[in-house]
Design a protein around this motif. Structure first.
Motif, PDB file in Angstrom:
ATOM      1  N   UNK A 148      15.430 -37.671   5.338  1.00 64.05           N
ATOM      2  CA  UNK A 148      15.971 -37.322   6.652  1.00 64.05           C
ATOM      3  C   UNK A 148      16.409 -38.574   7.418  1.00 64.05           C
ATOM      4  N   UNK A 149      15.552 -39.573   7.432  1.00 67.82           N
ATOM      5  CA  UNK A 149      15.843 -40.786   8.190  1.00 67.82           C
ATOM      6  C   UNK A 149      17.056 -41.514   7.584  1.00 67.82           C
ATOM      7  N   UNK A 173      15.260 -41.310  16.167  1.00 64.28           N
ATOM      8  CA  UNK A 173      15.756 -41.280  14.787  1.00 64.28           C
ATOM      9  C   UNK A 173      17.274 -41.153  14.836  1.00 64.28           C
ATOM     10  N   UNK A 174      17.973 -42.258  14.827  1.00 66.26           N
ATOM     11  CA  UNK A 174      19.430 -42.236  14.984  1.00 66.26           C
ATOM     12  C   UNK A 174      20.100 -41.441  13.864  1.00 66.26           C
ATOM     13  N   UNK A 175      21.125 -40.698  14.224  1.00 69.58           N
ATOM     14  CA  UNK A 175      21.927 -39.993  13.230  1.00 69.58           C
ATOM     15  C   UNK A 175      21.365 -38.638  12.810  1.00 69.58           C
ATOM     16  N   UNK A 176      20.123 -38.352  13.193  1.00 72.05           N
ATOM     17  CA  UNK A 176      19.543 -37.055  12.823  1.00 72.05           C
ATOM     18  C   UNK A 176      19.529 -36.179  14.073  1.00 72.05           C
ATOM     19  N   UNK A 202      19.428 -40.225   5.678  1.00 78.77           N
ATOM     20  CA  UNK A 202      20.644 -39.447   5.916  1.00 78.77           C
ATOM     21  C   UNK A 202      21.176 -39.673   7.328  1.00 78.77           C
ATOM     22  N   UNK A 203      20.263 -39.809   8.272  1.00 78.88           N
ATOM     23  CA  UNK A 203      20.680 -40.118   9.641  1.00 78.88           C
ATOM     24  C   UNK A 203      21.353 -41.475   9.710  1.00 78.88           C
TER      25      UNK A 203
END
Lengths: 489, 251
Positions: free
Chosen positions: A455-456, B92-95, A458-459
């Motif tokens: 998840x991290x 949490x950047x981008x999520x 991918x972010x």
């Protein structure tokens, strides 16, 4: 396969004979090991190429002999014995798995997770007797492929193998082949120019917008991608095409060295979007047996207002070494490079891009996301060059590196050269470690460690992943998670 | 059976003892507040209970729903129903928040043998929960806590709590960094979640929060132990007298 064993035996015998003055037998389906002018002639003849093509190959081969293998890259590897390889129809080594039971269970697990059907798993894993052309299992069927082909032909779009193009469309090939990556360009590109056997050719005529992503067809068409692929894509004035290369499943391959060349040409107002998901076999945890992916990819934005976007998601190979680049010749032309490179275990990568600004008001954008885990080492190497005449040129570069664990490395080596005072060049770079606090936050919400990392990361890669065409983006997201399994804890 | 039973808990951080024989029992439906001066071990308690790395238990035991909590990994505890509202929620950047929430909720659902939400169903589920907390669709689309104001971060924590429906929720200084209006919204969200089954452990430095989330029991934590327990009026006494007496006593 019995035929393979036989072929192998024949090659061995012929190889022995060769020492004593063997002349290549054109009837054979394979060439013996080693590289010399006869092999180059053999390949050309096999492909029924015209004289000019053979001459070009030979020119490349002779030039290659004068070149030295480059050594400036960060990943070092043992010397490659070029005389110990097959350059045409390399026979399978005979130890193909007989069924999926004999395939590395870890590989199968990955296929499971990607949701790949059984038949396709067999093809990818190189199981003996799997369909040579993975039609029904891979995507759709022959009839669908034919429909696609008819649809493309209707529009005047040419999409065929490079060998077919040499025969059927010599005028286009002659005009453009080697016009972006000359035969003398670099050690591996020159080698490719001499011995390339596979690859794709695309021509989009003036004003046409290719009605589909050229991907589905690609997967069916090029099941047997070779060691030295050559791809040439030409977008004529005002045309557009999106091209997808690769496969999200790890592909087993007998060839350790992959030295492909990709050339893209855009004329006035044309656009090419080229997306790659590369997941070649990375080798075992120590990198043993993995692929060397040494590729030259370059685009010439020749026309005014033309545009090329490279998007790459690189998660495979033992060593990835490539710099998809744009030569921005036409005024107002645009080059983009979006990259996610993930290295885990013992994988190494030295990748980045080159943006050469020649025309006025040319613009380029580089977004590079590097993730290193295990004991992997990764380098971003990029060149932004603004030439004297490139008034008003602009570049924006962002390089972010993410480290997982304390045994991996990340390096950023940007080269910036500007010869024009009106140019604007921006470079931003960050390096961070995946945060213990982020991991704990996710785990406190119930996610297990691997899910949290996926998840991290991918972010972290989102900006790049969202430039991929939809059908690839979803798979690529899964792939990011899978590539990093076991990287924490 | 109590929901949470902490017996003679000792814990160290970097080999330094922080918790020194802490006892606490929380029953279902109860709201307990822990108050104490800085450095008394309040945050350490919340991290020990939620299983953060680096917080080492050196003695005692913790039973959660009759199970040995200390044997479980952090994510397992969360799936079993221990929720921690962070003092400093993590970016949490981008999520996107909605992706984060759905991943978390589905992890917990699957743990309990329920089918995961698909994207569409989850939007419905979360919108319902979000409405009461003044969390807009726009906020759900933004990256987790990234660029959020203090109030937005805390509202998002409570939304996560509502979405995950834990058996035990630990609120670690949830009032810090909140103005009075934001505090009321957060407190209302928490109060809406009070139920006969759920236990609530509210950790705070100030009594202010307890005007809005009224506790059944108040405990004073000093030097890693509970040194005094009482009803909700204890919070007011502390507000008047401060913590000085406990520091001296414990010393």
């Amino acid at each position: 396969m019995a035929a393979d064993a036989e072929a192998l035996e024949q090659v061995r015998t012929i190889g022995e004979q060769y020492k004593y003055g063997f002349v290549t037998d054109i009837e054979a389906d394979f060439a013996p090991k080693g590289l010399n002018e006869d092999i180059v002639r053999f390949i050309s003849k096999k492909k029924e190429e015209p004289e000019w093509m053979l001459e070009w190959r030979l020119k490349a081969y002779r030039h290659w002999l004068t070149m030295e293998e480059p050594k400036w890259q960060k990943p070092q590897y043992p010397e490659i014995d070029f005389q110990d390889s097959y350059y045409y129809a390399a026979p399978k080594t005979g130890d193909k798995p007989k069924s999926l039971d004999e395939v590395d269970p870890q590989l199968l697990e990955v296929y499971e997770k990607l949701g790949i059907p059984l038949r396709e798993q067999e093809v990818l894993a190189g199981v003996e007797g799997a369909p040579a052309v993975a039609v029904d299992a891979v995507f759709d069927s022959v009839s669908v492929a034919t429909t696609y082909k008819a649809k493309l032909e209707e529009q005047g779009i040419i999409f065929c193998s490079i060998s077919e193009a040499v025969r059927e469309h010599p005028e286009l090939v002659k005009q453009y082949l080697g016009s972006v990556v000359p035969y003398s360009d670099n050690y591996y590109a020159t080698l490719n120019s001499a011995v390339f056997t596979d690859g794709s050719f695309v021509y989009i005529p003036k004003g046409k917008r290719c009605p589909m992503e050229l991907s589905t067809y690609f997967r069916i068409n090029a099941e047997n991608t070779g060691q030295f692929e050559r791809t040439l894509i030409i977008a004529d004035e005002g045309s557009y095409v999106s091209y997808l290369e690769g496969c999200t499943a790890p592909q087993r391959d007998e060839n350790q060295l992959h030295a492909a060349v990709v050339e893209l040409v855009t004329l006035d107002d044309a656009e090419i979007k080229y997306s790659t998901v590369q997941n070649w076999y990375p080798g075992d945890e120590d990198g043993k047996g993995g692929i060397y992916n040494f590729v030259t990819k370059r685009a010439a934005c020749r026309g005014k207002n033309s545009k090329v976007s490279w998007t790459q998601v690189e998660t495979g190979s033992a060593i990835t070494w490539k710099y998809p680049s744009c030569i921005l010749q036409g005024d107002n032309s645009v080059g983009e490079f979006y990259s996610v490179a993930i290295t885990n275990n013992a994988q190494l990568a030295d990748t980045g891009t080159k943006m050469i600004h020649i025309g006025k008001n040319t613009r380029s954008r580089i977004i590079s996301k590097g993730i290193s885990a295990g004991k992997a080492d990764q380098t971003y190497r990029g060149l932004v060059r603004i030439q004297r005449g490139a008034n008003g040129a602009r570049n924006y570069t962002q390089c972010d590196s993410l480290l997982i664990g304390d045994k991996c490395g990340a390096h950023t080596i940007p080269y910036i050269e500007s010869q024009n005072p009106s140019a604007q060049v921006e470079h931003e770079a960050t390096t961070s470690r995946i945060g213990e606090d982020q991991l704990f936050y996710c785990r406190q919400r119930g996610m297990d460690e691997e899910e949290a990392v996926a998840l991290i990361v991918n972010g972290f890669c989102k900006e790049v992943l969202q430039t991929l065409p939809m059908e690839f983006a979803v798979e690529a997201q899964k792939l990011v998670g899978i590539s990093l399994e076991g990287s924490v804890g | 059976m109590a929901l949470l039973e902490i017996k003679n808990l000792h814990a160290t951080v970097d080999d330094k003892p922080i918790l020194n024989g802490l006892d606490l029992t929380i029953g279902g439906g109860e709201v307990h507040a822990i108050m104490g001066p800085n450095g008394s071990g309040k945050s350490t308690l919340s991290y020990v209970l939620s299983g953060r790395d680096g917080y080492e238990v050196t003695g005692g035991e913790v039973l959660f729903d009759g199970k040995n909590l200390l044997e479980m990994e952090a994510d397992e505890r969360a799936r079993e129903g221990v929720f921690l509202a962070f003092q400093y929620p993590v970016e949490i950047p981008g999520v996107t928040s909605i992706t984060f929430l759905r991943t978390a909720v589905n992890a917990v659902r699957q743990h309990h043998g329920e089918s995961p939400f698909d994207a569409m169903d989850f939007v419905k589920y979360i919108r319902e929960k979000a409405a009461g907390l003044n969390v807009s669709d726009d906020m759900l689309k933004r990256a987790v806590n990234t660029g959020f104001s203090g109030g937005e971060k805390k509202r998002m924590e409570i939304l996560q709590m509502a979405a995950l429906d834990p058996k035990l929720a630990i609120l670690d200084e949830t009032d810090s960094g909140l103005d009075i209006d934001a505090l009321k919204v957060v407190a209302e969200g928490v109060n809406a979640m009070r139920s006969d089954e759920r236990g609530l452990l509210v950790i705070t430095h100030y009594q202010r929060l307890l005007d809005y989330i009224v506790p059944d029991h108040v405990h004073v934590l000093a030097k890693g132990r509970i040194v005094k327990s009482g009803g909700k009026e204890l919070a007011h006494e502390l507000e008047e007298s401060g913590y000085a007496e406990f520091l001296e006593d414990a010393a």
